[in-house]
Scaffold this motif. Sequence first.
Motif, short mmCIF file in Angstrom:
data_model
loop_
_atom_site.label_atom_id
_atom_site.label_comp_id
_atom_site.label_asym_id
_atom_site.label_seq_id
_atom_site.Cartn_x
_atom_site.Cartn_y
_atom_site.Cartn_z
N PRO A 174 45.34 41.94 42.60
CA PRO A 174 44.51 42.95 43.30
C PRO A 174 43.02 42.58 43.32
CG PRO A 174 46.00 44.00 41.73
CD PRO A 174 46.09 42.53 41.47
N VAL A 175 42.54 41.93 42.25
CA VAL A 175 41.12 41.55 42.22
C VAL A 175 40.86 40.49 43.30
CG1 VAL A 175 39.25 40.58 40.84
CG2 VAL A 175 40.90 42.13 39.78
N TYR A 232 40.68 45.26 34.16
CA TYR A 232 40.41 45.11 32.72
C TYR A 232 41.20 43.96 32.11
CZ TYR A 232 37.43 49.23 32.40
OH TYR A 232 36.39 50.10 32.54
N ARG A 233 42.41 43.73 32.62
CA ARG A 233 43.19 42.59 32.10
C ARG A 233 42.45 41.27 32.32
NH1 ARG A 233 49.17 41.96 34.01
NH2 ARG A 233 49.12 40.15 32.61
N HIS A 234 41.84 41.13 33.50
CA HIS A 234 41.05 39.91 33.77
C HIS A 234 39.93 39.76 32.73
CE1 HIS A 234 42.91 40.03 37.75
NE2 HIS A 234 42.40 38.84 38.00
N ILE A 235 39.28 40.90 32.44
CA ILE A 235 38.13 40.88 31.54
C ILE A 235 38.57 40.58 30.12
CG2 ILE A 235 36.33 42.36 30.52
CD1 ILE A 235 36.18 43.72 33.37
N HIS A 236 39.66 41.25 29.68
CA HIS A 236 40.08 41.09 28.28
C HIS A 236 40.80 39.77 28.03
CE1 HIS A 236 39.86 45.73 28.22
NE2 HIS A 236 38.69 45.19 27.89
N GLY A 244 34.26 38.01 33.69
CA GLY A 244 33.71 39.34 33.87
C GLY A 244 33.55 40.09 32.56
N THR A 245 32.68 41.10 32.57
CA THR A 245 32.50 41.96 31.41
C THR A 245 32.73 43.41 31.84
OG1 THR A 245 30.17 42.32 31.90
CG2 THR A 245 30.70 40.44 30.49
N GLU A 293 34.16 37.79 42.11
CA GLU A 293 34.50 36.38 41.91
C GLU A 293 34.45 36.04 40.42
OE1 GLU A 293 32.25 33.14 42.13
OE2 GLU A 293 34.18 32.11 42.01
N LYS A 294 33.43 36.58 39.77
CA LYS A 294 33.24 36.35 38.34
C LYS A 294 34.41 36.95 37.54
CE LYS A 294 29.83 37.77 34.95
NZ LYS A 294 28.91 38.91 34.79
#
Lengths: 425, 154
Positions: A327-328, A412-416, A368-369, A361-362
């Motif tokens: 989705p991102v 959040y999964r991408h970030i964590h 990402g944060t 993109e980040k």
Amino acid sequence: MEKPLTQNIKSDGSYCTLDEYRRNGGYEAARKAVLEMEPQQITQTVKDANLLGRGGAGFNTGMKWSFVDISDPNVQRYVIANGDEMEPGTFKDRMLLEGDPHQLIEGMIIAAKALQATKGYIFVRWAYKKAHRVIQQALDEAYQAGMLGNNIFGSNFSFELHLHTSVGRYICGEETALINSLEGKRANPRAKPPFPQISGLFGKPTIVNNVETYCNIPHIIKHGPVWYKSLSRSSEGGTKLYGVSGRVKNPGLWELPLGVTIRELLFDYAGGMQDGYKFRGLLPGGASTDFLVEEHLDTPMDFASVAKAGSRLGTGTMIVMDDQTCPVAFVHNLIRFFANESCGWCTPCREGLPWVEKVLEKIERGEGTEKDIDILRFHTKYLGPGNTFCALAPGAMEPLQSALKYFIDDFYRHIHEKKCPWKHE
Amino acid sequence: MLTEHEIKEIEKEIALYPVKSAACIEALKIVQQHRGWVPDEQIKDIAELLDMSYEEVDGVATFYNMIFRKPVGRNVIYVCNSVTCYMMGYESIYQTLSKKLGIKWGETTPDGRFTLLPNPCLGDCDHAPAMMVNHDHYNRLTPEKLDEILEKYK
């Protein structure tokens, strides 16, 4: 089931010629409008039919026409067809342009009579090369047969209609940007008011309608508003071209009564998801509409119902997102498009969209944060309605704000996990 | 200098509009049709012909992505990179083309045969992924189909 808009579309890919169109009753409505009807009577009929603009805004077409002052016969007025179909996921006007050009021309003749406009343009995006050829051939046929030019159908009404082929840029689909483009300028949108109905092409009263909108007009004039409204399952009149694209078994385009449900479209017409793919969500009407998810599948695809579900019917051509698409990355692709296509005129859109694009993109890259989520949320407000010059940036924010609602766990999964969970490398 | 032929074609367009500058986009299209792109000198020529400034004409020329302000190859490949084609795998189409031709987005092969460009939605979403080569549409693409398509363009 009646399918007035697509009844003449042939399966072999050739277009419906003037002779064929006339054999099927074509140009009878234009003849009636030009020879027997008063302009106000035409506009009232279209208004009563409750034909809502098929470009995506869904405004009552007859109402839009009624804002044009037709009292002074010496004022030049224009009618324009918006065939700048560039909304990602949208491929409906293409079928009408390539398959049944005379239906569009007839609709524009009737509009011209209603608005006492003696000049018109069909604006077609550059990529639709076949449509360019077909429309030009159909215009030539119509001129030769006396349906365009001076004293059409032997009346005292004259109407000149030309084809304009564009040289790119999504923003040309915004009606005031389209007008600037027709004037040979950069396609920056204009401030509204004044609306084009008051001051449009070369400062003259102008109506810009979507191609599909015009294609409805001959049928409304021929069969009347009561019949037209009976085609629909909702209070909004007529049929609609609906499309489905993505990982479904049978992607395609269908003319159906306004108000079929998303579920019917997705399963009965598009055949459901391809084997091995699961449904996650969809954009109901092109790139600039909010996501809808499983709980919305029984929503009727009409303007009011889709709005009630929290999105927009838009162009009625839905993009289906499957479980193997991130989705991102999906939203990043959309925002990259909007950032590229911003005309650069107003600061929030010009600066904000590339910022959002970089943040997405980040996150997608795994860098990402949690603060980046706040930045995205901030932008969905800051680039929302009322803060920009036109609807491009607010449209871009619709899939983003709804992705942050329905797919926030994936962000959040991408970030964590510090990576895209969909990329296996 | 514009050729006599170009001037004649542009003047035909001027006649269709109430103001000369309205023919600006058509003039750029005409020059590009004859030359493949629009050089600085012709921006100046168009400006003179339409009573516009150089900057005004260049502002229009650089706004529209289908007006080329630098030379392109004899054939231009436009790969749709919008969302449906993304889901349906345009990236493998781009990677394959890029490898075969030895060029990236925006570049032209040294022999001048192909330029490779990304393009927003081509309106072929029900047959994605899609691309155009010059005026021709190709859809339901797979990396395997590309050789046969490229062969058609010399």
